[in-house]
Enzyme design. Structure first.
Site, PDB file in Angstrom:
ATOM      1  N   ILE A  90       0.852  -1.203   0.000  1.00 27.34           N
ATOM      2  CA  ILE A  90       0.000   0.000   0.000  1.00 27.34           C
ATOM      3  C   ILE A  90       0.883   1.247   0.000  1.00 27.34           C
ATOM      4  O   ILE A  90       1.802   1.360   0.814  1.00 27.34           O
ATOM      5  CB  ILE A  90      -0.910   0.017   1.261  1.00 27.34           C
ATOM      6  CG1 ILE A  90      -1.717  -1.281   1.377  1.00 27.34           C
ATOM      7  CG2 ILE A  90      -1.820   1.239   1.261  1.00 27.34           C
ATOM      8  CD1 ILE A  90      -2.762  -1.485   0.318  1.00 27.34           C
ATOM      9  N   ASN A 105      -2.723   3.357 -10.699  1.00 26.71           N
ATOM     10  CA  ASN A 105      -2.761   1.926 -10.386  1.00 26.71           C
ATOM     11  C   ASN A 105      -3.717   1.243 -11.355  1.00 26.71           C
ATOM     12  O   ASN A 105      -4.719   1.826 -11.755  1.00 26.71           O
ATOM     13  CB  ASN A 105      -3.266   1.729  -8.949  1.00 26.71           C
ATOM     14  CG  ASN A 105      -3.386   0.263  -8.577  1.00 26.71           C
ATOM     15  OD1 ASN A 105      -2.461  -0.531  -8.782  1.00 26.71           O
ATOM     16  ND2 ASN A 105      -4.527  -0.122  -8.028  1.00 26.71           N
ATOM     17  N   HIS A 107      -6.260  -1.984 -11.577  1.00 26.67           N
ATOM     18  CA  HIS A 107      -6.940  -2.965 -10.728  1.00 26.67           C
ATOM     19  C   HIS A 107      -7.819  -3.840 -11.627  1.00 26.67           C
ATOM     20  O   HIS A 107      -8.509  -3.325 -12.512  1.00 26.67           O
ATOM     21  CB  HIS A 107      -7.790  -2.251  -9.675  1.00 26.67           C
ATOM     22  CG  HIS A 107      -8.458  -3.214  -8.744  1.00 26.67           C
ATOM     23  ND1 HIS A 107      -7.774  -3.831  -7.713  1.00 26.67           N
ATOM     24  CD2 HIS A 107      -9.725  -3.706  -8.726  1.00 26.67           C
ATOM     25  CE1 HIS A 107      -8.608  -4.664  -7.093  1.00 26.67           C
ATOM     26  NE2 HIS A 107      -9.789  -4.599  -7.680  1.00 26.67           N
ATOM     27  N   GLU A 145      -4.940   8.213  -0.479  1.00 29.20           N
ATOM     28  CA  GLU A 145      -4.721   7.614   0.843  1.00 29.20           C
ATOM     29  C   GLU A 145      -5.386   6.242   1.027  1.00 29.20           C
ATOM     30  O   GLU A 145      -4.762   5.303   1.482  1.00 29.20           O
ATOM     31  CB  GLU A 145      -5.234   8.609   1.901  1.00 29.20           C
ATOM     32  CG  GLU A 145      -4.590   8.483   3.259  1.00 29.20           C
ATOM     33  CD  GLU A 145      -3.077   8.738   3.254  1.00 29.20           C
ATOM     34  OE1 GLU A 145      -2.365   7.835   3.709  1.00 29.20           O
ATOM     35  OE2 GLU A 145      -2.614   9.796   2.804  1.00 29.20           O
TER      36      GLU A 145
HETATM   37  C1  GAR Z   1      -2.889  -7.662 -12.602  1.00 33.51           C
HETATM   38  O1  GAR Z   1      -4.057  -8.350 -12.944  1.00 33.51           O
HETATM   39  C2  GAR Z   1      -3.232  -6.403 -11.835  1.00 33.51           C
HETATM   40  O2  GAR Z   1      -4.398  -5.773 -12.261  1.00 33.51           O
HETATM   41  C3  GAR Z   1      -3.420  -6.972 -10.453  1.00 33.51           C
HETATM   42  O3  GAR Z   1      -2.369  -7.898 -10.299  1.00 33.51           O
HETATM   43  C4  GAR Z   1      -2.073  -8.466 -11.578  1.00 33.51           C
HETATM   44  C5  GAR Z   1      -0.579  -8.323 -11.818  1.00 33.51           C
HETATM   45  O4  GAR Z   1      -0.224  -8.997 -12.995  1.00 33.51           O
HETATM   46  N1  GAR Z   1      -3.384  -5.947  -9.456  1.00 33.51           N
HETATM   47  C6  GAR Z   1      -4.133  -5.983  -8.350  1.00 33.51           C
HETATM   48  O5  GAR Z   1      -4.874  -6.908  -8.079  1.00 33.51           O
HETATM   49  C7  GAR Z   1      -3.982  -4.775  -7.445  1.00 33.51           C
HETATM   50  N2  GAR Z   1      -5.020  -4.738  -6.464  1.00 33.51           N
HETATM   51  P1  GAR Z   1       1.182  -8.710 -13.692  1.00 33.51           P
HETATM   52  O6  GAR Z   1       2.263  -8.828 -12.607  1.00 33.51           O
HETATM   53  O7  GAR Z   1       1.305  -9.815 -14.710  1.00 33.51           O
HETATM   54  O8  GAR Z   1       1.147  -7.344 -14.311  1.00 33.51           O
END
Ligand code: GAR
Length: 204
Positions: A90, A105, A107, A145
């Site tokens: 975070i 970011n 998501h 935040e």
């Molecule tokens: C992706 O799907 C991204 O959106 C997610 O982690 C994966 C990383 O894949 N992020 C989250 O869940 C954040 N809360 P990558 O390492 O192959 O890019």
């Protein structure tokens, strides 16, 4: 030249999509200055090294509460945009002040569904399937935040199919993530993102 840092925690397929967009000339005037990982030995670091990008590992178990200060120390005054690409720690503290509306970011859901603390990776897709939603997708948003609450820049919608498993849904959403993240960086580099409170106006 827009200087960016990409923060990662895992496989780095989103990082790869940025590297590929730069290599293909789709993302112009953008340079990845640093790839920072909060865990050792992840494949994202290998991807970065292959392209001669400066990599830094800040093991979250070692830095604990100082992780954010350390990231801030490294990036302060050095980059124009920080991209969280599958970064699972975070972001908090003074870095959010210096980089207000300069941290994004990605998501893997349509925020505000299936997001917030503890919602990452396959857990997100499992929750979406268990809830029975007909569409899911991905969201690129500014980081503030609280977790996943910053203003939304882009969203892409993906249909949830009857036979989807969390893995198949993840794969189809990743295809959209790999377009949405470079596209957002391009919009940012071209000055085509304007923030008005929670409304983000994107000029194409
Ligand atoms: C992706 O799907 C991204 O959106 C997610 O982690 C994966 C990383 O894949 N992020 C989250 O869940 C954040 N809360 P990558 O390492 O192959 O890019």
């Amino acid at each position: 030249m827009l200087k960016i840092a990409v923060l990662v925690s895992g496989g780095g397929s989103n990082l790869q999509s940025i590297i590929d967009s730069i290599s293909a000339g789709e993302l112009k005037n953008v340079e990845i200055e640093y790839v920072i990982s909060d865990r050792e030995g992840v494949f994202a670091l290998e991807r970065a090294k292959k392209y001669g990008i400066n990599t830094i590992t800040l093991d979250r178990n070692k830095y604990k509460n100082n992780l954010n200060a350390e990231i801030h120390n490294i990036l302060s005054g050095k980059v124009d945009l920080i991209v969280l690409a599958g970064f699972l720690s975070i972001i908090k503290g003074p870095i959010l002040e210096e980089f207000r509306h300069k941290i994004i970011n990605i998501h893997p859901s349509l925020i505000p569904s299936f997001c917030g603390k503890g919602m990452y990776g396959l857990k997100v897709h499992e929750a979406a399937i268990n809830y029975g939603v007909k569409v899911s997708g991905c969201t690129v948003h500014f980081v503030e935040e609280d977790t996943d609450t910053g203003a939304i820049i882009l969203q892409s919608v993906v249909e949830v199919l009857v036979n989807d498993t969390k893995e198949t849904l993840q794969q189809r959403i990743l295809v959209e993530e790999h377009k949405a993240l470079p596209r957002t960086i391009k919009l940012f580099a071209e000055g085509n993102i304007k923030v008005n409170g929670r409304q983000v106006i994107v000029k194409e």
